[in-house]
Design an enzyme around this catalytic site. Structure first.
Site, PDB file in Angstrom:
ATOM      1  N   LYS A 293      -8.115   2.558  -3.125  1.00 36.96           N
ATOM      2  CA  LYS A 293      -7.878   2.145  -1.747  1.00 36.96           C
ATOM      3  C   LYS A 293      -8.102   3.324  -0.789  1.00 36.96           C
ATOM      4  O   LYS A 293      -8.685   3.154   0.283  1.00 36.96           O
ATOM      5  CB  LYS A 293      -6.462   1.593  -1.616  1.00 36.96           C
ATOM      6  CG  LYS A 293      -6.310   0.677  -0.422  1.00 36.96           C
ATOM      7  CD  LYS A 293      -5.086  -0.171  -0.503  1.00 36.96           C
ATOM      8  CE  LYS A 293      -4.597  -0.490   0.902  1.00 36.96           C
ATOM      9  NZ  LYS A 293      -5.580  -0.968   1.861  1.00 36.96           N
TER      10      LYS A 293
ATOM     11  N   THR B  30       0.850  -1.189   0.000  1.00 34.42           N
ATOM     12  CA  THR B  30       0.000   0.000   0.000  1.00 34.42           C
ATOM     13  C   THR B  30       0.878   1.230   0.000  1.00 34.42           C
ATOM     14  O   THR B  30       1.558   1.515   0.983  1.00 34.42           O
ATOM     15  CB  THR B  30      -0.899   0.010   1.240  1.00 34.42           C
ATOM     16  OG1 THR B  30      -1.841  -1.043   1.102  1.00 34.42           O
ATOM     17  CG2 THR B  30      -1.657   1.326   1.352  1.00 34.42           C
TER      18      THR B  30
ATOM     19  N   LYS C 296      -3.403   8.657   8.236  1.00 37.30           N
ATOM     20  CA  LYS C 296      -2.642   9.079   7.047  1.00 37.30           C
ATOM     21  C   LYS C 296      -3.503   8.916   5.791  1.00 37.30           C
ATOM     22  O   LYS C 296      -3.530   9.791   4.926  1.00 37.30           O
ATOM     23  CB  LYS C 296      -1.369   8.223   6.925  1.00 37.30           C
ATOM     24  CG  LYS C 296      -0.441   8.645   5.823  1.00 37.30           C
ATOM     25  CD  LYS C 296       0.537   7.523   5.503  1.00 37.30           C
ATOM     26  CE  LYS C 296      -0.196   6.312   4.935  1.00 37.30           C
ATOM     27  NZ  LYS C 296       0.596   5.095   4.794  1.00 37.30           N
TER      28      LYS C 296
END
Lengths: 289, 289, 289, 289
Positions: free
Chosen positions: B170, B95, B238
């Site tokens: 995502k 990721t 984040k």
């Protein structure tokens, strides 16, 4: 077991029919009497007024549109109060705020009657399918008595303690739901403006840890700009407001619910109040032209 | 088909094992080499470095901790770039943000290699069970080639167009998830302070339209004050920040995500960053002592 | 001109004294009668009850603590209603919500009396200095009659139309103020955590376009952790809530006020409700340990 | 004392003229050279390039449009770096982020030059009137040297420590300002929709504790739908974003600033980015049709 049933609207019709199908005898009443015709054909008896229904049945269930109607059916002439008394139980399954519920409770108790509030989670389809979730609170002996009927109308019922708790659980659930539809709408708009496929996003969401029946059900119609009101936006906004007011009473800071409420208010000011609550998507989009 | 596999952490170990079980041959490498032992016992071969793995395999998959590691594995000495070239494919399932992905893509393309980003939705358990959701973007021919491996590691893979799109999907999913865990936390705290049973609330939620695997999985541990990090809160925060930054670029106003982000920031300032993201519940509670 | 004056608390004492100083004759009453002593020494006459005061004066001014007291002084035994009637005017300068104001108005009008609501902007110091801002609404002839008294108690008075408007203006002003103290608090905390001097920030702010008496007055004591209640936080939060409720009625989406309200709620839950409203600074700090 | 001055735009022209009026000798340069004509008539000398100006003056002041221009004037051909060195000072009064400031600082220091950043609070009018507020940070000896010039251009200057702090103070101030213009806009819209006079609200505000030059200056033009850009909304939104990013770094939760930022983003998405930042009023109104 003969049960009174007041209110044969969108929800009440399906609920009453399920009771009939499962062998309960019903005495039904609706403000617009013609709405009783279908169930009478299917075996129900017509009551002349709420007072008449209560007089004829040990247990009377009500499923009414809103707090105003719930109050008038009880307090007005020919209302529930005229016949209620010892050995009579009244089960109000309408969605009302806890103060409405408490004032009905008090009036019935003063006449010696017993009271259970039992708002439901679920809309038209679960009412028809007998898969409602029933949030009951008040007199526990009434709960036991009416349980066989609950088992026919719902897939699960809860007994939640004192009168008012049913309404409170429902507010908490609807508050979470209201923030979720906002989060979902923001995600759909962000995807679109970022050049991603909203359709693919729906598929991705449906496979993962945050898949929900709501996203699956509402998503496709939201993308088609279809907002037939299963649960009107103005009622969702009212529930957000009441949940925030409850949070105010007990000093809980809920910034996400507060932001969601303001989004629903914007949607209302855009004239979307009578559409489905998922129409908040239009407001989110509107803020991102 | 021999596949290189870089990174055998929490996720990578389960993914690699699934590939072995289904007959793929693996050349594995991990910064801490001892972490390769288990898979070597199960039949994998050890690669000496990322460069070595890429030299030996047509396709190399990476599953690394964060953007910094993803970059160093490619650009550092003995890194992927030293061996990549025509007829070699690199599939990064870590990721990372889209700019990291793009710089890796660019460097590999300049060497004549092919690149696919393929971040996943799902954490430890789905990695072990082979039920990840794979969000692939970049070179479509690599996607076709690696699809048999994806089918073993995931329950579903998507091909999403140009490099960067995997990361963007995502972010959108994680943004929705972040607002949802906040909504859920606010609801749990409101229930508690209003004298309702949180346990019953979980049951009611699980029966209705907003039931989700996340509420079912996280709810009970949240109530027990257990926050083992399946997905650390600081990473969730984040992702909220990056999603809001994406919204900033494309001018999408997202007040609910913004409010949720501030709640995560409060949680971080309370020292909860390394716990599971559901620990935002502690911050919501904290604001409501 | 003889004027009745009900309520000699923090605000009323200074206001009454100013009237005396400028030659008005006063008949005063206070629930705790001893609080009348000072003004009686300065020339005022004691009234035995609200009813007694109203009987003796053409115009009676009230400055009471909250809506509950404002109602009881009018409706209770020996209250205003017992003596009000044609040729009598009642001027309520207490801060009450518009529905309280309207019910007092209605009761007085039914007796033939005339009513003016006149809440003020300003706290203890402006009350003493005769520099209040008076937001009057209701019977315009009463406004003209009482204007000489307003000119002594305030630096400016406004006639704002129908009863309820005074309360509404005050809510709008307090809502803006509540968001401003939050913005100010966030800035002070951000400065501190970023290694900047809060003292210098106060100086910079005081020189620029967003300098306000409030920042100048509250800033230094906030930094000293002093929150003597000029205006208690719980009342500020109540006003935010009422302003948001007004916005709800007229469909105005106010996300910044809503976020500010949640911060005040957090402060309340931290037990800061009785401190000055600037104590929301402690809540902002708290969320940023 | 001869001073170099780079950039004669909206701000720089007034600042340079004030220096000339007070007896400073100026060597001026502007990318569009014709903009230098006015000051040359008033006694300034023309420099051929930033490098030329720096070569001729011990101290050079820059007042440039944005970070990109600030960087190019330093780093491009014929730029500041070509002539800077020991015994030369460079004072950048442009509004730039702290990373731009730091990279300019670093390059100048490597050449042996001295650097002071000195962004200002105040727009066109204070620049003309010599009433800016100057937020200086960096080399303190440069600050002492240039102080006589600051005293002519501003009503007050601050020395704030290390490079980057000037930018940080400015962000904090602009963040507070951004939340305040939102609070003000919400109040104006709420007044309007509640049937109150916005004009009267401005008067009431101007008399009380939250009176500010900004409300007094912006209010009347906002009500006339006039938004000539003294400070463009897109720059205000950028500063909100940067302030929130700063808060993110130091873990400060700022829900009111976050809500304000989303309102500015909505305004930007409505095409209001080039108007004055007070045009967020149109977005607030828009959400409340």
């Amino acid at each position: 077991m003969e049960i009174g049933f007041l209110g044969l609207g969108i929800m009440g019709l399906g609920m009453g029919r399920n009771l009939l199908k499962h062998g309960f005898k019903l005495v039904v009443w609706n403000r617009t009497l013609s709405k009783c015709d279908e169930l009478i054909k299917e075996g129900a008896t017509l009551g002349k007024s709420p007072a008449d229904v209560v007089k004829r049945c040990k247990i009377t269930i009500a499923m009414l549109a809103d707090p105003a109607v719930a109050l008038s059916v009880v307090f007005d002439k020919d209302g529930v109060l005229e016949s209620i008394g010892p050995d009579k139980s009244y089960v109000d399954m309408s969605t009302v705020d806890s103060s409405t519920s408490c004032s009905i409770h008090k009036a019935i108790a003063e006449k010696g009657g017993r009271f259970l509030e039992a708002p439901v989670s679920g809309s038209k389809k679960p009412a028809e399918d007998g898969t409602l979730i029933i949030l009951a609170a008040g007199d526990e002996s009434v709960y036991s008595e009416v349980l066989p009927a609950f088992e026919v109308m719902g897939k699960k019922s809860f007994y939640l303690g004192e009168v008012g708790n049913g309404a409170r659980y429902k507010l908490v659930v609807n508050m979470i739901m209201g923030s979720m539809i906002n989060a979902f709408s923001e995600g759909l708009v962000l995807a679109d403006k970022s050049g991603l496929s909203q359709q693919t996003l729906l598929e991705v969401l449906d496979l993962g840890a945050i898949a929900t029946p709501m996203f699956k059900m509402k998503g496709p119609s939201m993308l088609k700009d279809k907002f037939d009101p299963a649960f009107p936006l103005k009622h969702q906004q009212k529930d957000m407001r009441l949940a925030l007011a409850l949070g105010d009473e007990v000093s809980v800071s809920m910034p996400v619910a507060a932001a969601s409420n303001e989004a629903f208010k914007m949607a209302k000011s855009m004239g979307l109040g009578d559409l489905d609550f998922s129409a908040v998507y239009k407001a989110v989009n509107h803020g991102s032209a």
